[in-house]
Design an enzyme around this catalytic site. Sequence first.
Site, PDB file in Angstrom:
ATOM      1  CG  HIS A  18      -8.788   6.393   2.906  1.00 55.62           C
ATOM      2  ND1 HIS A  18      -8.906   6.384   1.415  1.00 55.62           N
ATOM      3  CD2 HIS A  18      -8.131   5.198   3.076  1.00 55.62           C
ATOM      4  CE1 HIS A  18      -8.369   5.257   1.080  1.00 55.62           C
ATOM      5  NE2 HIS A  18      -7.936   4.502   2.271  1.00 55.62           N
ATOM      6  NE  ARG A  40      -4.056   5.065   9.909  1.00 54.22           N
ATOM      7  CZ  ARG A  40      -4.600   3.997   8.990  1.00 54.22           C
ATOM      8  NH1 ARG A  40      -4.050   2.912   8.975  1.00 54.22           N
ATOM      9  NH2 ARG A  40      -5.715   4.136   8.165  1.00 54.22           N
ATOM     10  CG  HIS A  53      -9.397   6.723   6.839  1.00 56.02           C
ATOM     11  ND1 HIS A  53     -10.564   5.839   6.721  1.00 56.02           N
ATOM     12  CD2 HIS A  53      -8.316   6.210   7.109  1.00 56.02           C
ATOM     13  CE1 HIS A  53      -9.983   4.597   6.910  1.00 56.02           C
ATOM     14  NE2 HIS A  53      -8.758   4.680   6.852  1.00 56.02           N
ATOM     15  NE  ARG A  73      -4.287   5.526   3.876  1.00 62.61           N
ATOM     16  CZ  ARG A  73      -4.693   4.549   4.648  1.00 62.61           C
ATOM     17  NH1 ARG A  73      -5.119   5.129   5.787  1.00 62.61           N
ATOM     18  NH2 ARG A  73      -4.841   3.377   4.509  1.00 62.61           N
ATOM     19  CD  GLU A  88      -2.683  -1.106   2.302  1.00 64.88           C
ATOM     20  OE1 GLU A  88      -2.622  -0.330   3.320  1.00 64.88           O
ATOM     21  OE2 GLU A  88      -3.707  -2.069   2.248  1.00 64.88           O
TER      22      GLU A  88
END
Length: 537
Positions: free
Chosen positions: A244, A386, A351, A290, A119
Site C-alpha cells: 500500500h 489488486r 498490504h 497501487r 479510488e
Amino acid sequence: MSTHRCDILIIGSGTAGLALALKLSENGKVIVLAKESAGGTNSAMAQGGISAVMSEEDSFEAHLQDTLTAGAGLCKETVVRNYVEQAPDRIKDLTNWGVHFDVRRRGSEETNEVDLTREGGHSKRRILHFEDQTGLEIHRTLLARVRENPNITLMEKYYAIDLIVNKEVDPADMDPVTCIGCYALSKDTGEVHTFIAKNTALATGGAGKVYLYTSNWGGATGDGIAMAYRVGARIANLEFMQFHPTCLFHRESRNFLISEALRGEGGELIDSKGNAFMRKYHELGSLAPRDVVARSIDNEMKKTGAECVYLDMTKLDREFLKQRFPTIFNKCLEFGIDMSTQPIPVVPAAHYLCGGVLTDVSGRTDITGLWAIGETACTGLHGANRLASNSLLECLTTAHNCAEEIKKHWDSYKLTDKEPKAWTHPQESNDDEMIVINHMWDEIRRLMWNYMGIVRSNKRLERAQHRLKNILSETKEYYSNMKIHPDILELRNIAIVADLSVECALRRHESRGIHYNLDYPEKSKTAQDTIVVRGLN
C-alpha cells in the site's frame, strides 16, 4: 484430546469466513475457528470501501476493464466477470444483514442515494463506504449475526496447526487426498483439539506480517497458505505482495493505514518541498494503480534520501475531512498532525497478497473437501496487482460461490467415523530458546523487507533464499523438539510463506504488476501464473 465434529469447519473469522458461515448455517452445523478474539482480522481494518457497480453512469464492463488493467494481464477474465456482475447482489446481502453505508448529502440533508467514492485505478465512482471504517462496519455486523446464530459455533483463540487428510487416518484409503479437518491449539488451555468436518474452508487471510512494515493485523502470518502447501495443494503467485503506498509514517505508529480514498477525494502526493510528483510517473497522477504509486514513492525516497513523502489534503474543507474520514482525522490528531492544515507523512507498507492457495471461482482447491476463500485464495481476480476495494468484494463473492457449490452437493458429503491419530508432541519448553524464535521471526521480516521489497534483483532474491533455507531447517527443529506454542506455529508458517514467495519471485523472469525485478525490467508477452507444489519445487 477433545474431538469436535461438524458439517463445515471454517478456519478464520474475517469477512469471508463469517459470510460463508451465515450462508451455510441453514444447512447444518458450522464451526468457526478464530485465531485470537474474533475481531482480530484484516477485514476489520479495511478503511476505504467495497467496489460494486451501483450507478447508471457506471457499467459492469467498466469495472471489469479497470480490474483487468490493474491486474497487468494476469487476471482470469471469467472470474473477474463473475465477481463484478454479482457485486450488487452481495451488497444486498450486506444490507439485509444490517450493514450501513454512507448516503449522499444535499447540504445538511441526507438522501436515499448511496454515496459512491473513487479510488486509484477506478474510472468511475463505485466505492461504497461507511465513513473511513467500512471493513469494521461490515465485520462487526456479520460477527453479531454469527454470534446469535444457533447453528454456528464460534471458537476463539484457537491456532490451527495442521490440516488432517484421509491418508493419516487410514493409510490404506485409496481415495484421492481428502481433507477431513484440522488440529488446533487452544491458546487458553494449551491443549490440542481435533476438528472433523465434511468440508473445511480456509479463510485465514493474508501474510503481511512476513514483512517488517505492514498495514496488517498481528495474526496475518499466511497460516492457511502454509497448511494447504503442507498437504499438497498448489500455491500460486506469492511474488505479488501488494505494497500500500500510504501508511502513516510516525515512530509511534507502525501499521496505521492512510486510505486510498483520501486520494480519491483529491489528496495529492508531494515531496518535502511541497512538489507534486506522481504526474512524472503516470497520467493518472496520485490516482494511478497501487503498484505504480508504491514504486514511485520508493523511487522518490531513494532519489532524495527522504524517510517519507507526504499526502496533502489541505485543499479540502476541514469539516468535510472530519465527516468523511473521522478515524484517520482523529488518529492523525493523536500524533499532532492536523490533516486540514498539514500534509500527512506516509510510506509504503506490505498490504495485500494477490497470490495464495490456487482455487477456482468458487474457492475449490486441489484437495477434496478443502476450500479457500478471501485473501488466502488465489482465484484469479487480482492478477498481478489488486484494484482498490476489490478485496472485500472478493470475500463476499468467494463465500457466496463456495456456499452455493457446497449446498449443491450437500447430500453427497460424508463425515468420517474414523478417529485421527492422537496428537503427540514434546512437552518440554525452553524460555531461552523462545527468545531465539522471536529473533528468527524478526530476521525473516527484515530479510523480506530488504531483499524481497518493492524493487528486487536476482542477487537480493538469491541471498534471501539461501538464508531462508537455513531458517526453515532451524524452525523445523524447534517445532519438532519443543512444546507447541503459538509463536512457534506462526514462525513455522511465515518461514514457509517467505521461502515460497522468494521462490515464486525467482521463477518470474519479467516485471509485471507489483513484482518489479531490476534484472528483468520488461513485461513478457505472455502472462503465466507462478505455481509451486510441495515436493515439486
